[in-house]
Design a protein around this motif. Sequence first.
Motif, mmCIF file in Angstrom:
data_model
loop_
_atom_site.group_PDB
_atom_site.id
_atom_site.type_symbol
_atom_site.label_atom_id
_atom_site.label_comp_id
_atom_site.label_asym_id
_atom_site.label_seq_id
_atom_site.Cartn_x
_atom_site.Cartn_y
_atom_site.Cartn_z
ATOM 1 N N LEU A 4 -8.263 2.377 -12.426
ATOM 2 C CA LEU A 4 -7.173 1.495 -12.831
ATOM 3 C C LEU A 4 -6.079 1.521 -11.766
ATOM 4 O O LEU A 4 -5.475 2.555 -11.518
ATOM 5 C CB LEU A 4 -6.594 1.943 -14.180
ATOM 6 C CG LEU A 4 -7.568 1.978 -15.358
ATOM 7 C CD1 LEU A 4 -6.854 2.450 -16.626
ATOM 8 C CD2 LEU A 4 -8.203 0.614 -15.586
ATOM 9 N N GLY A 5 -5.858 0.370 -11.148
ATOM 10 C CA GLY A 5 -4.877 0.274 -10.079
ATOM 11 C C GLY A 5 -3.656 -0.520 -10.481
ATOM 12 O O GLY A 5 -3.675 -1.286 -11.448
ATOM 13 N N PHE A 6 -2.568 -0.350 -9.730
ATOM 14 C CA PHE A 6 -1.294 -1.000 -10.038
ATOM 15 C C PHE A 6 -0.700 -1.686 -8.819
ATOM 16 O O PHE A 6 0.524 -1.814 -8.716
ATOM 17 C CB PHE A 6 -0.295 0.037 -10.561
ATOM 18 C CG PHE A 6 -0.614 0.551 -11.925
ATOM 19 C CD1 PHE A 6 -0.027 0.010 -13.051
ATOM 20 C CD2 PHE A 6 -1.516 1.590 -12.083
ATOM 21 C CE1 PHE A 6 -0.322 0.480 -14.317
ATOM 22 C CE2 PHE A 6 -1.817 2.082 -13.347
ATOM 23 C CZ PHE A 6 -1.218 1.523 -14.465
ATOM 24 N N ASP A 7 -1.528 -2.126 -7.892
ATOM 25 C CA ASP A 7 -1.022 -2.708 -6.655
ATOM 26 C C ASP A 7 -0.024 -3.830 -6.928
ATOM 27 O O ASP A 7 -0.334 -4.813 -7.610
ATOM 28 C CB ASP A 7 -2.176 -3.239 -5.807
ATOM 29 C CG ASP A 7 -3.045 -2.113 -5.268
ATOM 30 O OD1 ASP A 7 -2.606 -0.957 -5.347
ATOM 31 O OD2 ASP A 7 -4.159 -2.395 -4.795
ATOM 32 N N GLY A 8 1.186 -3.669 -6.415
ATOM 33 C CA GLY A 8 2.207 -4.705 -6.564
ATOM 34 C C GLY A 8 3.013 -4.631 -7.831
ATOM 35 O O GLY A 8 4.043 -5.300 -7.957
ATOM 36 N N ALA A 29 2.428 5.969 -8.895
ATOM 37 C CA ALA A 29 2.542 5.708 -7.453
ATOM 38 C C ALA A 29 1.224 5.942 -6.742
ATOM 39 O O ALA A 29 0.865 5.202 -5.818
ATOM 40 C CB ALA A 29 3.636 6.584 -6.857
ATOM 41 N N SER A 30 0.472 6.951 -7.185
ATOM 42 C CA SER A 30 -0.817 7.240 -6.548
ATOM 43 C C SER A 30 -1.828 6.132 -6.797
ATOM 44 O O SER A 30 -2.814 6.012 -6.060
ATOM 45 C CB SER A 30 -1.380 8.572 -7.060
ATOM 46 O OG SER A 30 -1.883 8.462 -8.375
ATOM 47 N N LYS A 62 6.452 9.443 -1.329
ATOM 48 C CA LYS A 62 6.338 8.897 0.026
ATOM 49 C C LYS A 62 5.460 9.774 0.910
ATOM 50 O O LYS A 62 4.680 9.266 1.732
ATOM 51 C CB LYS A 62 7.720 8.726 0.642
ATOM 52 C CG LYS A 62 8.527 7.592 0.006
ATOM 53 C CD LYS A 62 9.850 7.373 0.725
ATOM 54 C CE LYS A 62 10.565 6.139 0.185
ATOM 55 N NZ LYS A 62 11.857 5.884 0.879
ATOM 56 N N ALA A 63 5.543 11.079 0.727
ATOM 57 C CA ALA A 63 4.712 11.996 1.510
ATOM 58 C C ALA A 63 3.234 11.791 1.214
ATOM 59 O O ALA A 63 2.381 12.040 2.076
ATOM 60 C CB ALA A 63 5.112 13.438 1.209
ATOM 61 N N ALA A 64 2.942 11.315 0.003
ATOM 62 C CA ALA A 64 1.556 11.063 -0.400
ATOM 63 C C ALA A 64 1.114 9.641 -0.079
ATOM 64 O O ALA A 64 -0.005 9.239 -0.426
ATOM 65 C CB ALA A 64 1.391 11.328 -1.891
ATOM 66 N N GLY A 65 1.997 8.873 0.567
ATOM 67 C CA GLY A 65 1.639 7.524 0.975
ATOM 68 C C GLY A 65 2.060 6.431 0.020
ATOM 69 O O GLY A 65 1.703 5.267 0.202
ATOM 70 N N GLY A 66 2.846 6.770 -1.009
ATOM 71 C CA GLY A 66 3.289 5.779 -1.983
ATOM 72 C C GLY A 66 4.653 5.225 -1.661
ATOM 73 O O GLY A 66 5.283 5.596 -0.662
ATOM 74 N N GLU A 67 5.116 4.319 -2.531
ATOM 75 C CA GLU A 67 6.425 3.698 -2.350
ATOM 76 C C GLU A 67 7.286 3.946 -3.577
ATOM 77 O O GLU A 67 6.839 3.744 -4.713
ATOM 78 C CB GLU A 67 6.283 2.191 -2.131
ATOM 79 C CG GLU A 67 5.666 1.819 -0.790
ATOM 80 C CD GLU A 67 5.763 0.326 -0.541
ATOM 81 O OE1 GLU A 67 6.897 -0.214 -0.576
ATOM 82 O OE2 GLU A 67 4.713 -0.310 -0.331
ATOM 83 N N ALA A 68 8.515 4.358 -3.368
ATOM 84 C CA ALA A 68 9.426 4.642 -4.471
ATOM 85 C C ALA A 68 10.857 4.646 -3.977
ATOM 86 O O ALA A 68 11.116 4.833 -2.783
ATOM 87 C CB ALA A 68 9.091 5.988 -5.110
#
Length: 297
Positions: A4-8, A29-30, A62-68
Amino acid sequence: MSELGFDGKVAIVTGAGGGLGRQHALLLASRGALVVVNDLGGAVDGTGANVGAAQAVVDEIKAAGGEAVADSNSVATPEGGEAIVKTAVDAFGRVDIVINNAGILRDKTFHNMTPELLDPVIDVHLKGAFNVTKPAWIIMREQGYGRVICTASSAGIFGNFGQTNYGAAKMGLVGFTNVLAVEGAKYNIKANAIAPLAFTRMTEDLLGPIGDKLGPEFVAPLVTYLAHESCEATGRVFSVGGGRVAEVFIGEAKGYFSPDLTPELVAENWATITDREGYAVPASTGEETALFLPFLK
């Protein structure tokens, strides 16, 4: 089943500087969600403030590559709620998910309860959900999509010693969620509530030795599913903790009917009135009212 993804999708998580909220933010975020990490950074009783709590979670994401982005506005005022939603819109352009998780504790037995112990708990838990969800709701209605998850508690649903303030606020969130589900139906807005059992700084003095098996990370998977576009559940309450998930519901018995009801008839037919066989689980006030119609014809 595919992941299950949440892109955007843009998610606001209140009280996300630690505990349950932090886990919700990290998992969303992941999976590609753009997250507003809101936390006042106060103590368990709501006093004090420190933006560092929210920023630390943002740094993890952010360190894990996400945006917040971090937000330290208080949910306890309408102005704070508006500001939190503005943070989301300014950073990401929209709002798709609101997770009302912020909370405080000011426990005291009822005979010792005071306005100073009651009002802040209502302000953060119950009014806080109103304050954040209202401005987000306007956006969700316009875009024809939204997901709202409120954090209720077994203390409200079933009762817990020394928590009249907390229990009342948490059960209020169940009612809040139910009405959002009804009003949001035609706009593809789903609203659900959770009653979590988890070891956090708010419960560390209550759970004792079982706390090790009740990490907040066990709650985030349910919240993440309820926040996903594929989830069709709405107006529901779920107990969750330690890897267990179960629906909690309010049912209504078949009951007893007499057009000439008296206190004596109530007493004489108490067993029928309280018989739980063949109960119904109405999804709205309309459905509950319909249970009366066969008797009123």
